[in-house]
Design a protein around this motif. Structure first.
Motif, PDB file in Angstrom:
ATOM      1  N   TYR A 264       0.799  -1.219   0.000  1.00  0.00           N
ATOM      2  CA  TYR A 264       0.000   0.000   0.000  1.00  0.00           C
ATOM      3  C   TYR A 264       0.837   1.277   0.000  1.00  0.00           C
ATOM      4  N   TYR A 265       2.037   1.220  -0.519  1.00  0.00           N
ATOM      5  CA  TYR A 265       2.932   2.372  -0.462  1.00  0.00           C
ATOM      6  C   TYR A 265       2.384   3.599  -1.184  1.00  0.00           C
ATOM      7  N   ALA A 266       1.542   3.419  -2.185  1.00  0.00           N
ATOM      8  CA  ALA A 266       1.043   4.545  -2.973  1.00  0.00           C
ATOM      9  C   ALA A 266      -0.224   5.171  -2.387  1.00  0.00           C
ATOM     10  N   LEU A 267      -0.762   4.613  -1.319  1.00  0.00           N
ATOM     11  CA  LEU A 267      -2.015   5.112  -0.754  1.00  0.00           C
ATOM     12  C   LEU A 267      -1.766   6.007   0.453  1.00  0.00           C
ATOM     13  N   ASP A 268      -2.546   7.086   0.556  1.00  0.00           N
ATOM     14  CA  ASP A 268      -2.479   7.944   1.744  1.00  0.00           C
ATOM     15  C   ASP A 268      -3.170   7.276   2.924  1.00  0.00           C
ATOM     16  N   GLU A 269      -4.318   6.676   2.675  1.00  0.00           N
ATOM     17  CA  GLU A 269      -5.086   5.984   3.705  1.00  0.00           C
ATOM     18  C   GLU A 269      -5.363   4.569   3.209  1.00  0.00           C
ATOM     19  N   THR A 270      -5.129   3.587   4.064  1.00  0.00           N
ATOM     20  CA  THR A 270      -5.399   2.208   3.663  1.00  0.00           C
ATOM     21  C   THR A 270      -6.725   1.712   4.221  1.00  0.00           C
ATOM     22  N   ALA A 271      -7.059   2.156   5.411  1.00  0.00           N
ATOM     23  CA  ALA A 271      -8.322   1.781   6.045  1.00  0.00           C
ATOM     24  C   ALA A 271      -8.563   2.730   7.209  1.00  0.00           C
ATOM     25  N   VAL A 272      -9.808   2.902   7.553  1.00  0.00           N
ATOM     26  CA  VAL A 272     -10.173   3.759   8.678  1.00  0.00           C
ATOM     27  C   VAL A 272     -10.985   2.918   9.653  1.00  0.00           C
ATOM     28  N   CYS A 273     -10.693   3.072  10.926  1.00  0.00           N
ATOM     29  CA  CYS A 273     -11.406   2.364  11.978  1.00  0.00           C
ATOM     30  C   CYS A 273     -12.000   3.417  12.904  1.00  0.00           C
ATOM     31  N   GLY A 274     -13.183   3.165  13.413  1.00  0.00           N
ATOM     32  CA  GLY A 274     -13.793   4.179  14.257  1.00  0.00           C
ATOM     33  C   GLY A 274     -14.684   3.622  15.340  1.00  0.00           C
ATOM     34  N   LEU A 275     -15.054   4.515  16.235  1.00  0.00           N
ATOM     35  CA  LEU A 275     -15.962   4.206  17.333  1.00  0.00           C
ATOM     36  C   LEU A 275     -17.199   5.078  17.206  1.00  0.00           C
TER      37      LEU A 275
ATOM     38  N   PRO B 215     -20.894   8.940  15.207  1.00  0.00           N
ATOM     39  CA  PRO B 215     -19.446   8.713  15.146  1.00  0.00           C
ATOM     40  C   PRO B 215     -18.716   9.513  16.224  1.00  0.00           C
ATOM     41  N   MET B 216     -17.682   8.899  16.813  1.00  0.00           N
ATOM     42  CA  MET B 216     -16.942   9.562  17.883  1.00  0.00           C
ATOM     43  C   MET B 216     -15.456   9.701  17.562  1.00  0.00           C
ATOM     44  N   ASP B 217     -14.758   8.604  17.450  1.00  0.00           N
ATOM     45  CA  ASP B 217     -13.308   8.606  17.262  1.00  0.00           C
ATOM     46  C   ASP B 217     -12.941   7.767  16.050  1.00  0.00           C
ATOM     47  N   PHE B 218     -11.931   8.229  15.311  1.00  0.00           N
ATOM     48  CA  PHE B 218     -11.460   7.493  14.144  1.00  0.00           C
ATOM     49  C   PHE B 218      -9.943   7.490  14.113  1.00  0.00           C
ATOM     50  N   LEU B 219      -9.400   6.500  13.440  1.00  0.00           N
ATOM     51  CA  LEU B 219      -7.969   6.475  13.190  1.00  0.00           C
ATOM     52  C   LEU B 219      -7.691   5.730  11.893  1.00  0.00           C
TER      53      LEU B 219
END
Length: 110
Positions: free
Chosen positions: A45-56, A63-67
């Motif tokens: 995934y070297y060419a991607l800025d974001e690979t996946a987002v996880c949240g609460l 929605p509360m928190d994401f990373l």
């Protein structure tokens, strides 16, 4: 919506001990999913800025928190989110945590 500071997340994940080998006992409720290794994730995934987002989110679906899971799916991200959540809520609050590798996370935390 709130994204955690990526430098803080990266620091936590990089300092979190890596579990080597398969130390869990497989059960019928748990798939044999293997989270991606850091080396595999970096190369893929070297060419991607974001690979996946996880949240609460709260029980009302807000929605509360994401990373960003920029290092691939690893137990450290779930531990980080749970640590942050319990720091906010304190004791006496029931937490329902859903994660596609929750069976691994539960065993890991015991």
């Amino acid at each position: 919506m709130y994204f955690h500071n990526q430098d803080e997340v990266d620091q936590f994940v990089s300092s979190y001990p890596v579990v080597s080998g398969n130390t869990r006992v497989p059960s019928k409720e748990c798939s044999n999913f293997q989270a991606g290794s850091e080396m595999t994730s970096k190369g893929k995934y070297y060419a991607l800025d974001e690979t996946a987002v996880c949240g609460l989110g709260c029980k009302h679906g807000i929605p509360m928190d994401f990373l960003n899971l920029k290092g691939g799916e690893r137990l450290a991200y779930g531990v980080y989110l749970l640590t942050c959540l319990t720091a906010k809520t304190g004791n006496g609050v029931t937490i329902h945590f859903m994660y596609d590798i929750c069976c691994l996370l539960e065993t890991h935390l015991k």
